[in-house]
Design a protein around this motif. Sequence first.
Motif, PDB file in Angstrom:
ATOM      1  N   ALA A  14      -7.118  -1.055  -3.976  1.00 48.22           N
ATOM      2  CA  ALA A  14      -5.819  -1.611  -4.348  1.00 48.22           C
ATOM      3  C   ALA A  14      -4.867  -1.552  -3.154  1.00 48.22           C
ATOM      4  O   ALA A  14      -4.840  -0.560  -2.426  1.00 48.22           O
ATOM      5  CB  ALA A  14      -5.244  -0.840  -5.531  1.00 48.22           C
ATOM      6  N   GLY A  15      -4.124  -2.645  -2.963  1.00 50.04           N
ATOM      7  CA  GLY A  15      -3.233  -2.753  -1.823  1.00 50.04           C
ATOM      8  C   GLY A  15      -3.859  -3.427  -0.626  1.00 50.04           C
ATOM      9  O   GLY A  15      -3.153  -3.784   0.326  1.00 50.04           O
ATOM     10  N   SER A  63       1.476 -14.566 -11.549  1.00 47.28           N
ATOM     11  CA  SER A  63       1.005 -13.210 -11.245  1.00 47.28           C
ATOM     12  C   SER A  63       0.549 -13.032  -9.795  1.00 47.28           C
ATOM     13  O   SER A  63       0.402 -11.897  -9.331  1.00 47.28           O
ATOM     14  CB  SER A  63      -0.122 -12.821 -12.193  1.00 47.28           C
ATOM     15  OG  SER A  63      -1.210 -13.716 -12.062  1.00 47.28           O
ATOM     16  N   ARG A  67       1.775 -13.050  -3.117  1.00 46.94           N
ATOM     17  CA  ARG A  67       0.640 -12.228  -2.661  1.00 46.94           C
ATOM     18  C   ARG A  67      -0.530 -13.069  -2.168  1.00 46.94           C
ATOM     19  O   ARG A  67      -1.218 -12.685  -1.231  1.00 46.94           O
ATOM     20  CB  ARG A  67       0.157 -11.316  -3.795  1.00 46.94           C
ATOM     21  CG  ARG A  67       1.202 -10.356  -4.327  1.00 46.94           C
ATOM     22  CD  ARG A  67       0.594  -9.336  -5.294  1.00 46.94           C
ATOM     23  NE  ARG A  67       0.027  -9.946  -6.475  1.00 46.94           N
ATOM     24  CZ  ARG A  67      -1.246  -9.820  -6.847  1.00 46.94           C
ATOM     25  NH1 ARG A  67      -2.082  -9.102  -6.122  1.00 46.94           N
ATOM     26  NH2 ARG A  67      -1.680 -10.401  -7.956  1.00 46.94           N
ATOM     27  N   SER A  85      -2.117  -7.512  -0.949  1.00 45.09           N
ATOM     28  CA  SER A  85      -1.565  -6.584  -1.953  1.00 45.09           C
ATOM     29  C   SER A  85      -2.360  -6.653  -3.252  1.00 45.09           C
ATOM     30  O   SER A  85      -1.784  -6.781  -4.342  1.00 45.09           O
ATOM     31  CB  SER A  85      -0.090  -6.902  -2.217  1.00 45.09           C
ATOM     32  OG  SER A  85       0.668  -6.830  -1.038  1.00 45.09           O
ATOM     33  N   LYS A  87      -4.441  -5.992  -6.575  1.00 46.83           N
ATOM     34  CA  LYS A  87      -4.280  -5.068  -7.688  1.00 46.83           C
ATOM     35  C   LYS A  87      -5.578  -5.034  -8.495  1.00 46.83           C
ATOM     36  O   LYS A  87      -6.376  -5.981  -8.439  1.00 46.83           O
ATOM     37  CB  LYS A  87      -3.135  -5.517  -8.590  1.00 46.83           C
ATOM     38  CG  LYS A  87      -1.812  -5.727  -7.884  1.00 46.83           C
ATOM     39  CD  LYS A  87      -0.770  -6.289  -8.830  1.00 46.83           C
ATOM     40  CE  LYS A  87       0.570  -6.523  -8.123  1.00 46.83           C
ATOM     41  NZ  LYS A  87       1.586  -7.093  -9.032  1.00 46.83           N
ATOM     42  N   SER A  88      -5.751  -3.985  -9.288  1.00 46.12           N
ATOM     43  CA  SER A  88      -6.970  -3.876 -10.085  1.00 46.12           C
ATOM     44  C   SER A  88      -7.102  -5.064 -11.040  1.00 46.12           C
ATOM     45  O   SER A  88      -8.217  -5.506 -11.335  1.00 46.12           O
ATOM     46  CB  SER A  88      -6.982  -2.563 -10.864  1.00 46.12           C
ATOM     47  OG  SER A  88      -5.832  -2.464 -11.683  1.00 46.12           O
ATOM     48  N   GLU A  89      -5.974  -5.589 -11.492  1.00 47.19           N
ATOM     49  CA  GLU A  89      -6.034  -6.729 -12.422  1.00 47.19           C
ATOM     50  C   GLU A  89      -6.450  -8.030 -11.744  1.00 47.19           C
ATOM     51  O   GLU A  89      -6.628  -9.056 -12.410  1.00 47.19           O
ATOM     52  CB  GLU A  89      -4.692  -6.922 -13.144  1.00 47.19           C
ATOM     53  CG  GLU A  89      -3.481  -6.975 -12.244  1.00 47.19           C
ATOM     54  CD  GLU A  89      -2.773  -5.635 -12.150  1.00 47.19           C
ATOM     55  OE1 GLU A  89      -3.466  -4.595 -12.008  1.00 47.19           O
ATOM     56  OE2 GLU A  89      -1.528  -5.632 -12.204  1.00 47.19           O
ATOM     57  N   ASP A  90      -6.604  -8.024 -10.417  1.00 46.58           N
ATOM     58  CA  ASP A  90      -7.136  -9.199  -9.717  1.00 46.58           C
ATOM     59  C   ASP A  90      -8.664  -9.216  -9.729  1.00 46.58           C
ATOM     60  O   ASP A  90      -9.272 -10.190  -9.276  1.00 46.58           O
ATOM     61  CB  ASP A  90      -6.649  -9.217  -8.260  1.00 46.58           C
ATOM     62  CG  ASP A  90      -5.164  -9.392  -8.141  1.00 46.58           C
ATOM     63  OD1 ASP A  90      -4.542  -8.706  -7.294  1.00 46.58           O
ATOM     64  OD2 ASP A  90      -4.587 -10.218  -8.881  1.00 46.58           O
ATOM     65  N   SER A 124      -8.876   0.969  -8.056  1.00 48.23           N
ATOM     66  CA  SER A 124      -7.537   1.588  -8.085  1.00 48.23           C
ATOM     67  C   SER A 124      -7.591   3.046  -7.647  1.00 48.23           C
ATOM     68  O   SER A 124      -8.658   3.592  -7.434  1.00 48.23           O
ATOM     69  CB  SER A 124      -6.949   1.490  -9.483  1.00 48.23           C
ATOM     70  OG  SER A 124      -7.827   2.067 -10.412  1.00 48.23           O
TER      71      SER A 124
END
Length: 124
Positions: A14-15, A63, A67, A85, A87-90, A124
Motif C-alpha cells: 500500500a502506498g 475513487s 492517483r 498511492s 490502496k488495498s481496495e485497488d 496493506s
Amino acid sequence: QVQLVESGGGLVQAGGSLRLSCAASGRTVSTYAMAWFRRAPGKEREFVASINWSGDKTSYVDSVKGRFTISRDNAKDTVDLQMNSLKSEDTAVYYCAGSRVTAPTPLSSLYAYWGQGTQVTVSS
C-alpha cells in the motif's frame, strides 16, 4: 481483429506504484477510445479510466482520481495506466479495452475488444 495484451501487474505494498501497459496488435487502435476496467474478488467489473483517440480527453472513476493516470502512444499502439498511492481496495484483475467510439466512455458495452487481464495485488 484487434488483440490486446496487458502487462505490468504484480504485488505491491500500500502506498506504492505500478504501471500497467496494454499492447495492441492485429490492427491499429490509434482511432479507438481505450480504457481500463477492473474486477475485484466477488465484485462486478468496474470502469477505471478511459482516453479518447488523440489522448487529450480522459475520464476516471472518482475513487482513482488524482492517483491514476491513463496515457497512450498511438505510434506504438500502446495504452498505459500509471497507478500511484495504491490502496488495498485497488486489488483486482485489470483489463484493457478498446472501442471504435472515439470519445472516452465508461460504458463497458461500447468496448468490443478486451485483453485477458493482469492481476494487481496491493498488500496493506
